[in-house]
Design a protein around this motif. Structure first.
Motif, PDB file in Angstrom:
ATOM      1  N   THR D  74     -17.537   7.325   0.004  1.00 38.66           N
ATOM      2  CA  THR D  74     -16.921   6.370  -1.167  1.00 38.66           C
ATOM      3  C   THR D  74     -16.072   7.415  -2.050  1.00 38.66           C
ATOM      4  N   LEU D  75     -14.863   7.182  -2.023  1.00 41.20           N
ATOM      5  CA  LEU D  75     -14.112   7.767  -3.195  1.00 41.20           C
ATOM      6  C   LEU D  75     -13.919   7.003  -4.432  1.00 41.20           C
ATOM      7  N   ALA D  76     -14.614   7.606  -5.331  1.00 40.44           N
ATOM      8  CA  ALA D  76     -14.313   6.948  -6.920  1.00 40.44           C
ATOM      9  C   ALA D  76     -13.054   7.525  -7.654  1.00 40.44           C
ATOM     10  N   VAL D  77     -12.242   6.662  -7.823  1.00 45.65           N
ATOM     11  CA  VAL D  77     -11.043   6.822  -8.620  1.00 45.65           C
ATOM     12  C   VAL D  77     -11.108   6.477 -10.109  1.00 45.65           C
ATOM     13  N   GLU D  78     -11.468   7.385 -11.145  1.00 45.17           N
ATOM     14  CA  GLU D  78     -11.341   6.974 -12.283  1.00 45.17           C
ATOM     15  C   GLU D  78     -10.301   7.080 -12.911  1.00 45.17           C
ATOM     16  N   ILE D  79      -9.663   6.017 -13.402  1.00 46.40           N
ATOM     17  CA  ILE D  79      -8.377   5.705 -13.896  1.00 46.40           C
ATOM     18  C   ILE D  79      -8.438   5.706 -15.206  1.00 46.40           C
ATOM     19  N   GLY D 166      -4.561  -0.409  -1.029  1.00 47.48           N
ATOM     20  CA  GLY D 166      -3.117  -0.961  -0.539  1.00 47.48           C
ATOM     21  C   GLY D 166      -2.537  -1.429  -1.744  1.00 47.48           C
ATOM     22  N   ASN D 167      -1.597  -2.323  -1.331  1.00 48.04           N
ATOM     23  CA  ASN D 167      -0.680  -2.910  -2.347  1.00 48.04           C
ATOM     24  C   ASN D 167      -1.334  -4.197  -2.725  1.00 48.04           C
ATOM     25  N   MET D 168      -2.748  -4.047  -3.539  1.00 49.14           N
ATOM     26  CA  MET D 168      -3.501  -5.056  -4.005  1.00 49.14           C
ATOM     27  C   MET D 168      -2.817  -5.763  -5.057  1.00 49.14           C
ATOM     28  N   ASP D 169      -1.940  -5.278  -6.108  1.00 46.51           N
ATOM     29  CA  ASP D 169      -1.299  -5.876  -7.079  1.00 46.51           C
ATOM     30  C   ASP D 169      -2.368  -6.572  -7.786  1.00 46.51           C
ATOM     31  N   CYS D 170      -3.791  -6.014  -8.099  1.00 49.05           N
ATOM     32  CA  CYS D 170      -4.593  -6.799  -8.945  1.00 49.05           C
ATOM     33  C   CYS D 170      -4.443  -5.986 -10.312  1.00 49.05           C
ATOM     34  N   HIS D 171      -4.432  -6.604 -11.332  1.00 48.88           N
ATOM     35  CA  HIS D 171      -4.279  -5.666 -12.820  1.00 48.88           C
ATOM     36  C   HIS D 171      -5.496  -5.233 -13.276  1.00 48.88           C
ATOM     37  N   ASP D 172      -6.472  -5.038 -12.302  1.00 43.10           N
ATOM     38  CA  ASP D 172      -7.669  -4.237 -12.521  1.00 43.10           C
ATOM     39  C   ASP D 172      -7.766  -2.817 -12.069  1.00 43.10           C
ATOM     40  N   THR D 173      -6.789  -2.312 -11.616  1.00 44.02           N
ATOM     41  CA  THR D 173      -6.428  -1.029 -11.173  1.00 44.02           C
ATOM     42  C   THR D 173      -6.081  -0.327 -12.403  1.00 44.02           C
ATOM     43  N   CYS D 174      -6.501  -0.496 -13.525  1.00 42.21           N
ATOM     44  CA  CYS D 174      -5.927   0.179 -14.789  1.00 42.21           C
ATOM     45  C   CYS D 174      -6.701   0.783 -15.479  1.00 42.21           C
ATOM     46  N   PRO D 175      -6.253   1.786 -16.605  1.00 40.22           N
ATOM     47  CA  PRO D 175      -7.005   2.555 -17.481  1.00 40.22           C
ATOM     48  C   PRO D 175      -8.274   1.967 -17.928  1.00 40.22           C
ATOM     49  N   GLY D 176      -9.339   2.644 -17.839  1.00 40.35           N
ATOM     50  CA  GLY D 176     -10.548   2.256 -18.191  1.00 40.35           C
ATOM     51  C   GLY D 176     -11.448   1.695 -16.984  1.00 40.35           C
ATOM     52  N   ASN D 177     -10.933   1.612 -15.853  1.00 37.55           N
ATOM     53  CA  ASN D 177     -11.730   0.956 -14.657  1.00 37.55           C
ATOM     54  C   ASN D 177     -11.777   2.050 -13.779  1.00 37.55           C
ATOM     55  N   THR D 178     -12.804   2.047 -12.829  1.00 35.40           N
ATOM     56  CA  THR D 178     -13.153   2.907 -11.685  1.00 35.40           C
ATOM     57  C   THR D 178     -13.132   2.343 -10.519  1.00 35.40           C
ATOM     58  N   GLY D 213       5.686   5.504 -13.147  1.00 36.58           N
ATOM     59  CA  GLY D 213       4.471   5.442 -13.989  1.00 36.58           C
ATOM     60  C   GLY D 213       3.758   7.051 -13.925  1.00 36.58           C
ATOM     61  N   LYS D 214       3.321   7.547 -14.983  1.00 33.34           N
ATOM     62  CA  LYS D 214       2.223   8.641 -14.879  1.00 33.34           C
ATOM     63  C   LYS D 214       0.917   8.207 -14.800  1.00 33.34           C
ATOM     64  N   LEU D 215       0.232   8.562 -13.883  1.00 33.47           N
ATOM     65  CA  LEU D 215      -1.384   8.111 -13.780  1.00 33.47           C
ATOM     66  C   LEU D 215      -1.947   9.246 -13.880  1.00 33.47           C
ATOM     67  N   THR D 216      -3.099   9.159 -14.687  1.00 35.19           N
ATOM     68  CA  THR D 216      -4.141  10.183 -14.865  1.00 35.19           C
ATOM     69  C   THR D 216      -5.327   9.870 -14.253  1.00 35.19           C
ATOM     70  N   VAL D 217      -5.859  10.448 -13.263  1.00 34.05           N
ATOM     71  CA  VAL D 217      -7.042  10.144 -12.635  1.00 34.05           C
ATOM     72  C   VAL D 217      -8.139  11.445 -12.747  1.00 34.05           C
ATOM     73  N   LYS D 218      -9.494  10.890 -12.298  1.00 35.26           N
ATOM     74  CA  LYS D 218     -10.303  11.950 -11.763  1.00 35.26           C
ATOM     75  C   LYS D 218     -10.854  11.425 -10.473  1.00 35.26           C
ATOM     76  N   PHE D 219     -11.042  12.222  -9.511  1.00 35.39           N
ATOM     77  CA  PHE D 219     -11.490  11.805  -8.149  1.00 35.39           C
ATOM     78  C   PHE D 219     -13.109  12.234  -8.243  1.00 35.39           C
ATOM     79  N   HIS D 220     -13.986  11.435  -7.781  1.00 30.64           N
ATOM     80  CA  HIS D 220     -15.251  11.537  -7.510  1.00 30.64           C
ATOM     81  C   HIS D 220     -15.814  11.098  -5.941  1.00 30.64           C
ATOM     82  N   VAL D 221     -16.172  12.178  -5.329  1.00 28.91           N
ATOM     83  CA  VAL D 221     -16.847  11.527  -3.966  1.00 28.91           C
ATOM     84  C   VAL D 221     -18.352  11.387  -3.952  1.00 28.91           C
TER      85      VAL D 221
END
Lengths: 304, 304, 304, 304
Positions: D74-79, D166-178, D213-221
């Motif tokens: 599983t890929l964890a995308v820390e936004i 994919g193109n979920m367009d859900c507003h919870d793929t936002c900063p503060g969420n993983t 937009g400029k996105l800052t993330v960390k990836f964790h596997v």
């Protein structure tokens, strides 16, 4: 006659990203060998269908490059004949797959039905008879469950029916009919497989009488003609296949495109065509088990 | 023969809250006169259909009390004959109603199509021919769009198909077929109307060749037999009508109940019945325009 | 204050065919007692929920005749307070009912889940705590699951949400909010019941924390104002409830009517309203278990 | 910090058939530049949106190869952060696209709405204000409309939401969420784009405040952990995104997977989890305009 056989290295997507297995000319008879949906591995009542769902399913013969086909054209697939390539067919109930159960799309908490396999043997009179229930004895009424051209830039699972054909599971992709498909890439990149010895409307249990089959077709390219969805024609009918979810969207696509066909090529007024289909349109369910449902709208040519 | 005519005081709901217009015995021929969906008021190409949508629609003859019918029974409606009660039929495009437009259920911002009326005249050979487009010339293939028994405690609009029949708009409620309906109240409280001279699968435009019709039936009560959804039978087929939205739920109801029928009355194993319908089940779209969609699942008796 | 209590003789339909239990004036505080969805009979972990599904469900207090209300008006229901009328609430898993199982609408061959009952006790701090799982401990956030005016000529099951309210199961029919309902018959014929101590979005399992509740409301009639679907308003929001199947049709109804509301009463251009809701509209699932799904579209007044 | 920029050569599919643009380590901050859904070409009220629908849409930055990610992980995308990459945003009404109109999926005969473009300017206080309607003035509440890992063997349009995001367009793929996504191919092959300055529930008109937009993330596997659908977590909530049609199937997926999450990782009994979500589950509509609808089921951690 050109003969195409693809033992072993089957394809499980409709894709332009794969090299063609051959290039074929238009207007010639071509014999295409196909494997069944499980490559023949579900071959006994003791087989466990879900074991095969873990791997790739619905192997396709292709892509076949049709000379002269370019984006914006329409590919006419004249279906001349289908013959069985072995003497048995198989259907099965696969865990969480089928028209009357919870699935990974209609995802519920109910527990799955038990799995079961039915083997049907080819009889001397050409019919298929079930080993385990003699009442399940059905005629040879073959069609190709899966026929497609490659999408413009997607690579779609061979389980998917879409606007360039695919896993429609409609019994009108059968000998005597001509299927028209949009061409989105150079050479059209044609795929077929999933031969059905016999199938009811809806492919209710998710599998038909699955069999390795030999398909004879001729390809014809209609230049600079763009269609939006698969069309089928024979001497009596014109038909459109719509594939979508929910099922009413598949129905709307099929009938709307049939209206457009009547308007564009038969000179009908749009509202008159809409009314005429209200009175003499026909619509059956092709599949109600795949990733999209496929419905077929049709009208007799005598009414056009 | 008993003759039932209900001029003027029609009913627009399937309801036990209305006094029966008559009581009839079982097993006798009964002739029932019915009006068309708009009481004959849309009778010219100059009529404005939506004017009539503001009032009540789909007038029903009934309720007819069938002697001996009690809750928990099944009413068998043997459909013997349908004759036209006038020499013209009408179809029309009604604003925000129909299978290929935005409606009050699929409620969108698109503007409606224009309204239009088609008048079809009865010809000497029994066919119906459109006044304004001679290609729209269709055979007399009549059925009752609407047949129901009253619900247990609801009163449902005559526009609604449901588990006791109603506005199913399936062409198999026709002469030669027997329709089975659940009985939920004393006397069953039978309603019918909405005669169609001819209709395609789906009643695509929302109206068929609408006509005043004379229906000849016999009623038979099957005591202490409970069915869940309307069943139809003739010498060749057994069928179930499912009505719901989305359309796949109508399909699931129809086929699931057909499985149950095969298991309960023909002795099939459930999984075998499921597989058999996968191979030889048939399914067409009755209506795709009403408050619920109606789909018909059927199978030939020779396969049972 | 007028107090309305209807012990024993409850109603299970929204119907004009029933005599009103009382007539009430506008603009006065009215206290309405209601029973829970099963009349309090599912009251122990040993109760068998499906036993109660065989009888009538969701008893309603009503109809209440509101003086001055006539067809074509809008009834404003100012929800002032809801108090528990007993010290326990109940939820349960009912066979073939709920948001994550096969039901009589999504009719499948899967076997049902086992039934189960959870009893929640009112705590001193006003919260409700489950007898059998202490983690299931929830705040008192009450609303009326069911509020309706009578339809023009149908009598609809109290389990049905529709364009005049009904069994919407949306948590915004709560104290502090005003619900607007169309008036279709003289006196509006108001019904309410199905008080929920607490419910999540969707009423996922098909039951909330079901409780007998006391509702305090004021009725106000807005003369000659016609609305198509239930509207809700509070100091911060305007909202519309759409009820239909499939769920996207409920969503389309709710948002389309919210666009119309912005255009008609807040002076918005239609396309601007459509775009604005694209950016700041909110939508949650009220119920995903009832005969229609109910979705709520809302927008903050500060954006209007 | 690693900075990734992909000017010019964008990708319009989620696909393993494309070479990665870079390889990145886990656990480091990565800044990803993205273009808007139309590569910035719809930039004035005089732009014609449907001109751009003919070409490729929704350009993605990617694929990004994450070191150590293998199928079955599983890929964890820390936004961590999203910043605007220009000083304006754009929304538009595109012909036959959006939540309240007939589309190529809900294919009808109604004529399309007129097209329109709204330009929003970044204000000094960080808000966005519409050039043509001052009431349309909205806060900066950014999220990535599109985030995905590559499918196992399909190549899916960047317009599609599916079980790997994919193109979920859900507003919870936002900063503060993983965001947690399944890994189906070596390196996960991560894609993102479609930054939204602000969007309401449903992305009703089919476009949000679209911006580079400029996105800052960390990836964790997370090794050897298989999830079926995208999960989101923050300090208060766990959430699942389901994407399907009809909308109820998206809702069923989201809530069923949330039940599984509670059972597998929080030790809940399945029926208790089902009931708990009935009482405190939350569900909003992410998108109702894309090729699949996306719904988000969520529950507060304090209830687990």
């Amino acid at each position: 006659m050109i003969e195409i056989r693809q033992d072993g290295n089957f394809t499980y997507v409709f894709s332009k990203y794969i090299d063609p297995i051959c290039k074929v000319p238009q207007d010639e008879e071509i014999l295409i060998h196909t494997q069944d949906f499980a490559e023949g591995k579900i071959n006994s009542v003791d087989s466990v269908p879900s074991d095969f769902m873990k791997g790739y399913l619905n192997p396709q013969t292709g892509p076949i490059y049709i000379e002269g086909a370019e984006p914006g054209d329409t590919l006419a697939v004249e279906i001349i004949d289908i013959q069985p390539d072995r003497d048995w067919a198989v259907s099965c109930n696969i865990k969480e797959f089928g028209g009357l159960v919870a699935t990974n799309a209609t995802h519920l908490l109910n527990k799955p039905l038990e799995e079961k396999v039915w083997i049907y043997r080819l009889q001397e009179d050409g019919t298929f008879k079930c080993d385990t229930n003699p009442k399940m004895h059905y005629p040879w009424e073959p069609f190709m469950g899966t026929i497609a051209t490659a999408p413009e830039y997607e690579a779609l699972s061979a389980l998917t029916p879409f606007n360039q054909g695919g896993n429609m599971d409609c019994h009108d992709t059968c000998p005597g009919n001509t299927l028209y498909l949009p061409v989105a890439v150079e050479g059209a990149m044609f795929y077929t497989g999933d031969c059905h010895a016999k199938q009811g409307d809806g492919e209710l249990i998710g599998t038909a009488l699955e069999i390795a089959g030999k398909l004879t077709v001729k390809f014809h390219v209609i230049k600079n003609k763009k269609i939006n969805w698969p069309r089928i024609e024979n001497k009596d009918y014109i038909m459109v296949v719509g594939s979508a979810r929910p099922m009413e969207d598949a129905a709307r696509i099929a009938y709307t495109e049939l209206v457009h066909w009547m308007v564009d090529e038969y000179g009908w007024d749009e509202l008159d065509a809409y009314d005429a289909l209200g009175q003499v349109g026909e619509m059956y369910v092709g599949n109600m088990c795949d990733t999209n449902y496929s419905l077929v709208a049709k009208v007799q040519k005598k009414y056009l």
